[in-house]
Design an enzyme around this catalytic site. Structure first.
Site, PDB file in Angstrom:
ATOM      1  N   SER A 126       0.815  -1.223   0.000  1.00  0.00           N
ATOM      2  CA  SER A 126       0.000   0.000   0.000  1.00  0.00           C
ATOM      3  C   SER A 126       0.841   1.263   0.000  1.00  0.00           C
ATOM      4  O   SER A 126       0.302   2.355   0.087  1.00  0.00           O
ATOM      5  CB  SER A 126      -0.880   0.028   1.250  1.00  0.00           C
ATOM      6  OG  SER A 126      -1.704  -1.083   1.285  1.00  0.00           O
ATOM      7  N   GLY A 127       2.177   1.102  -0.016  1.00  0.00           N
ATOM      8  CA  GLY A 127       3.037   2.282   0.073  1.00  0.00           C
ATOM      9  C   GLY A 127       3.618   2.449   1.469  1.00  0.00           C
ATOM     10  O   GLY A 127       4.016   3.550   1.861  1.00  0.00           O
TER      11      GLY A 127
ATOM     12  N   THR B 189       6.465   1.576   2.678  1.00  0.00           N
ATOM     13  CA  THR B 189       7.860   2.036   2.654  1.00  0.00           C
ATOM     14  C   THR B 189       7.906   3.563   2.519  1.00  0.00           C
ATOM     15  O   THR B 189       8.694   4.242   3.168  1.00  0.00           O
ATOM     16  CB  THR B 189       8.585   1.378   1.450  1.00  0.00           C
ATOM     17  OG1 THR B 189       8.250  -0.012   1.416  1.00  0.00           O
ATOM     18  CG2 THR B 189      10.084   1.538   1.543  1.00  0.00           C
TER      19      THR B 189
ATOM     20  N   HIS C  24       0.933  -4.632   9.974  1.00  0.00           N
ATOM     21  CA  HIS C  24      -0.099  -4.971   8.979  1.00  0.00           C
ATOM     22  C   HIS C  24      -1.355  -5.548   9.656  1.00  0.00           C
ATOM     23  O   HIS C  24      -2.328  -5.871   8.978  1.00  0.00           O
ATOM     24  CB  HIS C  24       0.419  -6.039   8.006  1.00  0.00           C
ATOM     25  CG  HIS C  24       1.450  -5.569   7.028  1.00  0.00           C
ATOM     26  ND1 HIS C  24       1.379  -4.374   6.374  1.00  0.00           N
ATOM     27  CD2 HIS C  24       2.569  -6.184   6.553  1.00  0.00           C
ATOM     28  CE1 HIS C  24       2.416  -4.256   5.548  1.00  0.00           C
ATOM     29  NE2 HIS C  24       3.157  -5.335   5.642  1.00  0.00           N
TER      30      HIS C  24
ATOM     31  N   ARG D 280      -4.500   1.905  -0.017  1.00  0.00           N
ATOM     32  CA  ARG D 280      -4.257   2.022  -1.467  1.00  0.00           C
ATOM     33  C   ARG D 280      -5.362   1.293  -2.205  1.00  0.00           C
ATOM     34  O   ARG D 280      -5.828   0.233  -1.735  1.00  0.00           O
ATOM     35  CB  ARG D 280      -2.907   1.394  -1.819  1.00  0.00           C
ATOM     36  CG  ARG D 280      -2.500   1.637  -3.258  1.00  0.00           C
ATOM     37  CD  ARG D 280      -1.159   1.008  -3.570  1.00  0.00           C
ATOM     38  NE  ARG D 280      -0.641   1.489  -4.827  1.00  0.00           N
ATOM     39  CZ  ARG D 280       0.426   0.989  -5.427  1.00  0.00           C
ATOM     40  NH1 ARG D 280       1.094  -0.016  -4.872  1.00  0.00           N
ATOM     41  NH2 ARG D 280       0.833   1.485  -6.570  1.00  0.00           N
TER      42      ARG D 280
ATOM     43  N   TYR E 186      -2.995   6.371  -0.656  1.00  0.00           N
ATOM     44  CA  TYR E 186      -1.834   6.421  -1.558  1.00  0.00           C
ATOM     45  C   TYR E 186      -2.123   7.382  -2.709  1.00  0.00           C
ATOM     46  O   TYR E 186      -1.255   8.151  -3.115  1.00  0.00           O
ATOM     47  CB  TYR E 186      -1.590   5.007  -2.090  1.00  0.00           C
ATOM     48  CG  TYR E 186      -0.379   4.836  -2.983  1.00  0.00           C
ATOM     49  CD1 TYR E 186       0.842   4.417  -2.439  1.00  0.00           C
ATOM     50  CD2 TYR E 186      -0.446   5.057  -4.359  1.00  0.00           C
ATOM     51  CE1 TYR E 186       1.953   4.242  -3.254  1.00  0.00           C
ATOM     52  CE2 TYR E 186       0.663   4.888  -5.169  1.00  0.00           C
ATOM     53  CZ  TYR E 186       1.857   4.481  -4.609  1.00  0.00           C
ATOM     54  OH  TYR E 186       2.965   4.312  -5.422  1.00  0.00           O
TER      55      TYR E 186
ATOM     56  N   GLY F  89       5.602   2.506  -8.545  1.00  0.00           N
ATOM     57  CA  GLY F  89       5.203   3.667  -7.741  1.00  0.00           C
ATOM     58  C   GLY F  89       4.201   4.572  -8.428  1.00  0.00           C
ATOM     59  O   GLY F  89       4.324   5.790  -8.355  1.00  0.00           O
TER      60      GLY F  89
HETATM   61  P1  A3P Z   1       4.147  -0.805  -7.084  1.00  0.00           P
HETATM   62  O1  A3P Z   1       4.448  -2.264  -7.029  1.00  0.00           O
HETATM   63  O2  A3P Z   1       2.783  -0.525  -7.616  1.00  0.00           O
HETATM   64  O3  A3P Z   1       5.183  -0.019  -7.790  1.00  0.00           O
HETATM   65  P2  A3P Z   1       4.845  -1.421   0.388  1.00  0.00           P
HETATM   66  O4  A3P Z   1       5.885  -0.447   0.764  1.00  0.00           O
HETATM   67  O5  A3P Z   1       3.601  -1.335   1.237  1.00  0.00           O
HETATM   68  O6  A3P Z   1       5.372  -2.805   0.266  1.00  0.00           O
HETATM   69  O7  A3P Z   1       4.301  -0.974  -1.058  1.00  0.00           O
HETATM   70  C1  A3P Z   1       5.121  -1.115  -2.189  1.00  0.00           C
HETATM   71  C2  A3P Z   1       4.506  -0.265  -3.282  1.00  0.00           C
HETATM   72  O8  A3P Z   1       4.757   1.113  -3.000  1.00  0.00           O
HETATM   73  C3  A3P Z   1       5.143  -0.555  -4.628  1.00  0.00           C
HETATM   74  O9  A3P Z   1       4.135  -0.264  -5.593  1.00  0.00           O
HETATM   75  C4  A3P Z   1       6.269   0.461  -4.644  1.00  0.00           C
HETATM   76  O10 A3P Z   1       6.803   0.724  -5.914  1.00  0.00           O
HETATM   77  C5  A3P Z   1       5.549   1.665  -4.049  1.00  0.00           C
HETATM   78  N1  A3P Z   1       6.485   2.639  -3.474  1.00  0.00           N
HETATM   79  C6  A3P Z   1       7.620   2.408  -2.769  1.00  0.00           C
HETATM   80  N2  A3P Z   1       8.209   3.545  -2.428  1.00  0.00           N
HETATM   81  C7  A3P Z   1       7.449   4.553  -2.921  1.00  0.00           C
HETATM   82  C8  A3P Z   1       7.555   5.972  -2.902  1.00  0.00           C
HETATM   83  N3  A3P Z   1       8.577   6.581  -2.324  1.00  0.00           N
HETATM   84  N4  A3P Z   1       6.587   6.687  -3.521  1.00  0.00           N
HETATM   85  C9  A3P Z   1       5.539   6.074  -4.128  1.00  0.00           C
HETATM   86  N5  A3P Z   1       5.399   4.728  -4.185  1.00  0.00           N
HETATM   87  C10 A3P Z   1       6.323   3.974  -3.591  1.00  0.00           C
END
Ligand code: A3P
Length: 298
Positions: free
Chosen positions: A43-44, A46, A105, A127, A193, A262
């Protein structure tokens, strides 16, 4: 045990995280000053970790000197379920200086009682399930043990629509935090997100206010919000050394796999019209009437 998803109570958990979830539920003692970031996988999380860490620590260190340049964000803002308590560990966390920032989570109803009874704050990042599904499928494909057959997009989608995805059903996860944020907006801040992508500055201000670290006028003039926003952007974070391939998070996942595309709307490149219709029906049926409206495109 590590290879499968388990239905634990009313949510699904990957085998590798199960003992961590239980130990977290049984042992974690929240403090009033704690900040808990809550998300479903993909869901973003990170991104949220980096932003919250940067907002809270902006007076202590400049972005040039931020520990995010040298240490992976998952180590700075660890998962309680999938790292701190992983494999049933029970470390002493009482000495960590406030505010302690952790991630989980685990769905709202299943969080440890102390998180609910203290005044600690929860930030939830939601997200849209179309994009989080595609992200999840890519992640599974990459992280899946090599001796297991690859999982097809279609099979993964069937499970997702039936609610069988990590810490899901996704709709229950959303609704638990959504309802609590309506009841108690000082306790739970509900972000999406898509809003973060559309208006990152505004969402960062909301976050800073909620966390008790509001941006003051001088900071706004100096452009600190923009600087944090750029520093935490996908392009910038992906290039930082500790986020490069080869580093493992919690011994399980290569940290570079947390950075894929992303974007909002990538689902259109993967879901057929009939798959999209089917997921839309699930969303309408499960979330209809809740007041939670998800953006599928920006
Ligand atoms: P996508 O696979 O759609 O690119 P999480 O951190 O919950 O595991 O989520 C990972 C998702 O967040 C991935 O999505 C990743 O690319 C995206 N993501 C990671 N860092 C990001 C950032 N700084 N800004 C926007 N999206 C980000």
């Amino acid at each position: 045990l590590n290879r499968y998803q388990y239905l634990y109570g009313d949510f699904w958990v990957s085998g590798f995280a199960l003992t961590g979830v239980i130990s977290f539920q049984q042992n974690f003692q929240a403090k009033d000053s704690d900040v808990i970031l809550a998300t479903l996988p993909k869901s973003g999380t990170t991104w949220l970790k980096a932003i919250v860490y940067s907002i809270i620590n902006r007076k202590i260190c400049s972005l040039d000197n931020s520990p995010l340049n040298t240490t992976n964000v998952h180590d700075l803002v660890p998962f309680l379920d999938c790292k701190v308590y992983l494999n049933g560990q029970n470390p002493d966390l009482s000495g960590i200086p406030p505010p302690r920032v952790f991630t989980t989570h685990v769905p709202y109803p299943s969080l440890p009682e102390s998180i609910k009874s203290t005044t600690c704050r929860i930030v939830y990042l939601c997200r849209n399930p179309f994009d989080s599904f595609v992200s999840l499928w890519h992640f599974h494909t990459r992280a899946r043990p090599k001796d297991l057959e690859p999982i097809s997009l279609e099979d993964c989608f069937d499970m997702f629509c039936a609610g069988a995805s990590g810490f899901g059903p996704f709709w229950d996860h959303f609704l638990g935090f959504w309802k609590e944020s309506l009841k108690n907006p000082k306790k739970v801040l509900f972000l999406t997100y898509e809003d973060m992508q559309m208006d990152n500055k505004l969402q960062m201000k909301r976050l800073a206010d909620f966390l008790g670290y509001p941006f003051v006028e001088n900071e706004e003039k100096e452009g600190i919000i923009d600087k944090i926003s750029k520093f935490c952007s996908f392009e910038s974070m992906r290039e930082l050394q500790p986020n490069k391939s080869g580093n493992k998070r919690g011994g399980h996942f290569d940290v570079s796999s947390f950075f894929r595309k992303g974007e909002v709307g990538d689902w259109m490149n993967y879901l057929t019209p009939s798959m999209a219709d089917r997921l839309k029906k699930v969303v309408d049926e499960k979330l209809g009437g809740s007041g939670l409206n998800l953006k599928l495109l920006c």
